[in-house]
Design an enzyme around this catalytic site. Structure first.
Site, PDB file in Angstrom:
ATOM      1  N   ALA A 169      25.870 -14.476   8.604  1.00  0.00           N
ATOM      2  CA  ALA A 169      27.273 -14.872   8.606  1.00  0.00           C
ATOM      3  C   ALA A 169      28.105 -14.106   9.625  1.00  0.00           C
ATOM      4  O   ALA A 169      29.331 -14.103   9.552  1.00  0.00           O
ATOM      5  CB  ALA A 169      27.853 -14.678   7.210  1.00  0.00           C
ATOM      6  N   HIS A 224      18.592  -7.762  10.516  1.00  0.00           N
ATOM      7  CA  HIS A 224      19.153  -8.887  11.271  1.00  0.00           C
ATOM      8  C   HIS A 224      18.378  -9.038  12.576  1.00  0.00           C
ATOM      9  O   HIS A 224      18.950  -9.086  13.664  1.00  0.00           O
ATOM     10  CB  HIS A 224      20.642  -8.681  11.533  1.00  0.00           C
ATOM     11  CG  HIS A 224      21.495  -9.033  10.348  1.00  0.00           C
ATOM     12  ND1 HIS A 224      21.927 -10.312  10.085  1.00  0.00           N
ATOM     13  CD2 HIS A 224      21.982  -8.259   9.347  1.00  0.00           C
ATOM     14  CE1 HIS A 224      22.656 -10.321   8.969  1.00  0.00           C
ATOM     15  NE2 HIS A 224      22.701  -9.089   8.506  1.00  0.00           N
ATOM     16  N   ASN A 248      15.973 -10.594   3.816  1.00  0.00           N
ATOM     17  CA  ASN A 248      17.106 -11.377   4.286  1.00  0.00           C
ATOM     18  C   ASN A 248      17.409 -11.088   5.752  1.00  0.00           C
ATOM     19  O   ASN A 248      17.407  -9.934   6.181  1.00  0.00           O
ATOM     20  CB  ASN A 248      18.350 -11.084   3.439  1.00  0.00           C
ATOM     21  CG  ASN A 248      18.155 -11.490   1.992  1.00  0.00           C
ATOM     22  OD1 ASN A 248      18.168 -10.650   1.100  1.00  0.00           O
ATOM     23  ND2 ASN A 248      17.961 -12.770   1.747  1.00  0.00           N
ATOM     24  N   ALA A 249      17.691 -12.146   6.520  1.00  0.00           N
ATOM     25  CA  ALA A 249      18.054 -12.044   7.937  1.00  0.00           C
ATOM     26  C   ALA A 249      16.976 -11.351   8.753  1.00  0.00           C
ATOM     27  O   ALA A 249      17.253 -10.520   9.616  1.00  0.00           O
ATOM     28  CB  ALA A 249      19.400 -11.329   8.106  1.00  0.00           C
ATOM     29  N   ARG A 256      -0.662 -13.707   9.908  1.00  0.00           N
ATOM     30  CA  ARG A 256      -1.052 -13.410  11.288  1.00  0.00           C
ATOM     31  C   ARG A 256       0.091 -12.839  12.111  1.00  0.00           C
ATOM     32  O   ARG A 256      -0.127 -12.382  13.232  1.00  0.00           O
ATOM     33  CB  ARG A 256      -1.606 -14.673  11.969  1.00  0.00           C
ATOM     34  CG  ARG A 256      -3.013 -15.052  11.509  1.00  0.00           C
ATOM     35  CD  ARG A 256      -3.623 -16.123  12.389  1.00  0.00           C
ATOM     36  NE  ARG A 256      -2.859 -17.366  12.333  1.00  0.00           N
ATOM     37  CZ  ARG A 256      -3.058 -18.325  11.411  1.00  0.00           C
ATOM     38  NH1 ARG A 256      -3.988 -18.146  10.469  1.00  0.00           N
ATOM     39  NH2 ARG A 256      -2.352 -19.434  11.432  1.00  0.00           N
ATOM     40  N   ASP A 302      25.619  -5.802  -0.789  1.00  0.00           N
ATOM     41  CA  ASP A 302      26.107  -6.637   0.313  1.00  0.00           C
ATOM     42  C   ASP A 302      27.324  -7.432  -0.149  1.00  0.00           C
ATOM     43  O   ASP A 302      27.565  -8.566   0.280  1.00  0.00           O
ATOM     44  CB  ASP A 302      25.001  -7.567   0.827  1.00  0.00           C
ATOM     45  CG  ASP A 302      25.284  -8.114   2.224  1.00  0.00           C
ATOM     46  OD1 ASP A 302      26.207  -7.612   2.886  1.00  0.00           O
ATOM     47  OD2 ASP A 302      24.588  -9.063   2.641  1.00  0.00           O
ATOM     48  N   ALA A 337      26.851 -15.764   2.965  1.00  0.00           N
ATOM     49  CA  ALA A 337      27.874 -14.873   3.528  1.00  0.00           C
ATOM     50  C   ALA A 337      28.075 -13.664   2.626  1.00  0.00           C
ATOM     51  O   ALA A 337      29.118 -13.477   2.009  1.00  0.00           O
ATOM     52  CB  ALA A 337      29.182 -15.636   3.704  1.00  0.00           C
ATOM     53  N   GLY A 338      27.047 -12.835   2.519  1.00  0.00           N
ATOM     54  CA  GLY A 338      27.128 -11.701   1.617  1.00  0.00           C
ATOM     55  C   GLY A 338      26.969 -12.149   0.168  1.00  0.00           C
ATOM     56  O   GLY A 338      26.594 -13.294  -0.113  1.00  0.00           O
TER      57      GLY A 338
END
Length: 418
Positions: A169, A224, A248-249, A256, A302, A337-338
Site C-alpha cells: 500500500a 517489501h 507479506n510483501a 526451487r 502493522d 493497507a496494513g
C-alpha cells in the site's frame, strides 16, 4: 461514567509525562518468557521492578524496602488470580484511533493511547513512504516525543526503499533507491531516533544502504522485496537483523526458488515479524511460521489509523483506504493497507485460537521484539531492560483476564496508564 477518547488520551499522555510511582502487586499468575508462576508478587519503584517472588514474608519485606506498609491494603494491588505479564512491545505499527504516527505530535499522542490502553506499553512508531522532506519532518516529531515520554522507542521507516513489485500500500511515486546521500539525509533528520528501516536488498544500493544504516546503529530489516535467497543472505550478512512481516510483501516459499524466508529462518541473528490476525497470514501458515524460528518470532500489528475503530473510509498517508469487517484495503487497487490488529488480540489469538503456549505467545509480544534492538538488556534508550518480570527490569506490567487475555490494568515504566 465511560470516558471519552479525548479524556483517555489526556490521561495516558499525562501519566507518561509524570514521575514513576511505587507499585506492589500480589496474588497474580505470572507468565513471561521464563515460565509460569502462581501466587506471584512483585514490587517496583522509580520505574523498575525491585523484587519478585511467591513467599508472603519476602513480599512484606520487599514492600517495606520501597516505603510501602504491607498492612496498608489501599497501597497494595490484589490481582486475585489475574495473569501478570510484561507490557507488550510493538515494533511495527502505524497508528490507531483515526490517527497515524505520521500525523504530527497530537496524532502520535492519540494513536499511542489507542495501543497503550490495550497493553502495548512500548512502541516503535512506523512511518510510511512519503516524499523525503515529509519523512524527515515526521522523524523530527518522533525524536521530540521520545524526549517527553518513555513509551516511544523510536521510529521505523517502512519505505521509501522498497521494491516496486512488492510495494503493497505504499505510494509508488515516492519509492527510491537508497543512495548514500539519501541515507545520510534521513540519519541527520532522525538524530538517532531510527530503530528500524525496511529495505529491499536487491535494489541497486540495497546492500550498501544496509551496511550504512547498520553502522549508524539502526537495525535494517529485509522486506517489501523480491530478493532471491542469496541476496537476502547478503542483506543479513551486511547487518539486517529483522525480517519485516514474514510472508507479506515478499516472494513466498518455493521448492526451487527459496526466496528470503528461508534465509531469515536459518539465521539465528534475525528476529522475524509476524502479523497474527488470520487475514494477512491465515492460521495454518501462522502456526507453521511460528514454529520456524523458536524464540525469534515477534508479533507485530502493522496497525493503521482504523485500528480500534468502526469500519469505513480512512487514509494511509495520501492514499484512500476502505475498512470492511476490520480489514483495510486501498480503494485504488484493493491492496491490503496494513491491519487493524492490536497486540492484545495477537496474544489472545495465539493462545485461544492457534493453541500456542502462553509462555511462547507472551515471549513473542514482549522479550523477542525487545531483543531486536537490544532492549532486553540495559541500554541508553529505555535504561532498564524490557521483556521480563524480574528484578532490574522495567516496571512495564499488565494484569489480564486468565481466560480471555483481555488487558485490565497497564503500567509503563511504573506509571499507571489504565
Amino acid at each position: 461514567m465511560t470516558q471519552s477518547r479525548e479524556q483517555i488520551v489526556a490521561q495516558v499522555t499525562d501519566a507518561l509525562k509524570s514521575k514513576a510511582g511505587r507499585v506492589a502487586i500480589r496474588g497474580a499468575r505470572k507468565v513471561d518468557a521464563r515460565g509460569i508462576q502462581d501466587h506471584f508478587w512483585l514490587t517496583a519503584a522509580d520505574g523498575v521492578i525491585t523484587a519478585t517472588g511467591t513467599d508472603e514474608e519476602a513480599f512484606e519485606h520487599a514492600c517495606r524496602s520501597i516505603g510501602i506498609d504491607p498492612a496498608d491494603e489501599s497501597a497494595i494491588i490484589d490481582a486475585k488470580g489475574q495473569t501478570i505479564t510484561p507490557g507488550y512491545v510493538d515494533i511495527h505499527a502505524h497508528g490507531a484511533w483515526e490517527k497515524s504516527f505520521d500525523d504530527g505530535p497530537d496524532g502520535i499522542d492519540i494513536a499511542r493511547a489507542g495501543h497503550a490502553v490495550h497493553g502495548t506499553t512500548r512502541q516503535v512508531l512506523s512511518l510510511i513512504t512519503n516524499p523525503i522532506d515529509v519523512i524527515c519532518a515526521n522523524l523530527k516529531n518522533v525524536r521530540a516525543k521520545m524526549d517527553e515520554r518513555p513509551d516511544i522507542l523510536g521510529a521505523h521507516l517502512e519505505g521509501p526503499f522498497l521494491a516496486l513489485a512488492r510495494k503493497g500500500a505504499h505510494d509508488p511515486e515516492c519509492l527510491k533507491d537508497p543512495v548514500p546521500e539519501l541515507v545520510d539525509e534521513l540519519l541527520e533528520a532522525a538524530d538517532g531516533c531510527i530503530r528500524q528501516i525496511t529495505i529491499a536488498p536487491e535494489l541497486p544500493h540495497g546492500i550498501s544502504a544496509i551496511k550504512q544504516f547498520a553502522a549508524a546503529g539502526v537495525v535494517p530489516a529485509v522486506g517489501h522485496c523480491d530478493a532471491d535467497y542469496e541476496t537476502a543472505q547478503k542483506g543479513f550478512d551486511a547487518g539486517a537483523g529483522i525480517m519485516t512481516h514474514m510472508f507479506n510483501a515478499m516472494n513466498g516459499l518455493h521448492h526451487r526458488k527459496p526466496g528470503p524466508i528461508p534465509a531469515a529462518v536459518e539465521d539465528p541473528r534475525v528476529v522475524i515479524e509476524l502479523i497474527n490476525d488470520g487475514f494477512h497470514v491465515q492460521n495454518p501458515m501462522l502456526k507453521l511460521g511460528f514454529d520456524f524460528a523458536p524464540h525469534r518470532i515477534a508479533f507485530v500489528t502493522d496497525a493503521m489509523a482504523a485500528t480500534d475503530c468502526p469500519d469505513g473510509a480512512y487514509k494511509l498517508g495520501a492514499l484512500d483506504v476502505n475498512v470492511v469487517d476490520g480489514h483495510a484495503r486501498l480503494v485504488s487497487n484493493g491492496a491490503i493497507a496494513g491491519s487493524t490488529l492490536l497486540l492484545e488480540v495477537a496474544v489472545q489469538r495465539a493462545v485461544n485460537v492457534l493453541g500456542i503456549s502462553p509462555v511462547a505467545a507472551v515471549e513473542a509480544a514482549t522479550l523477542t521484539p525487545a531483543h531486536a534492538f537490544g532492549f532486553d538488556r540495559p541500554n541508553p534508550v529505555t535504561g532498564a531492560p524490557l521483556g521480563l518480570l524480574a528484578p532490574g527490569y522495567a516496571a512495564d506490567l499488565l494484569l489480564t483476564d486468565p481466560e480471555s487475555w483481555t488487558v485490565n490494568q497497564v503500567w509503563c515504566a511504573g506509571r499507571k496508564i489504565k
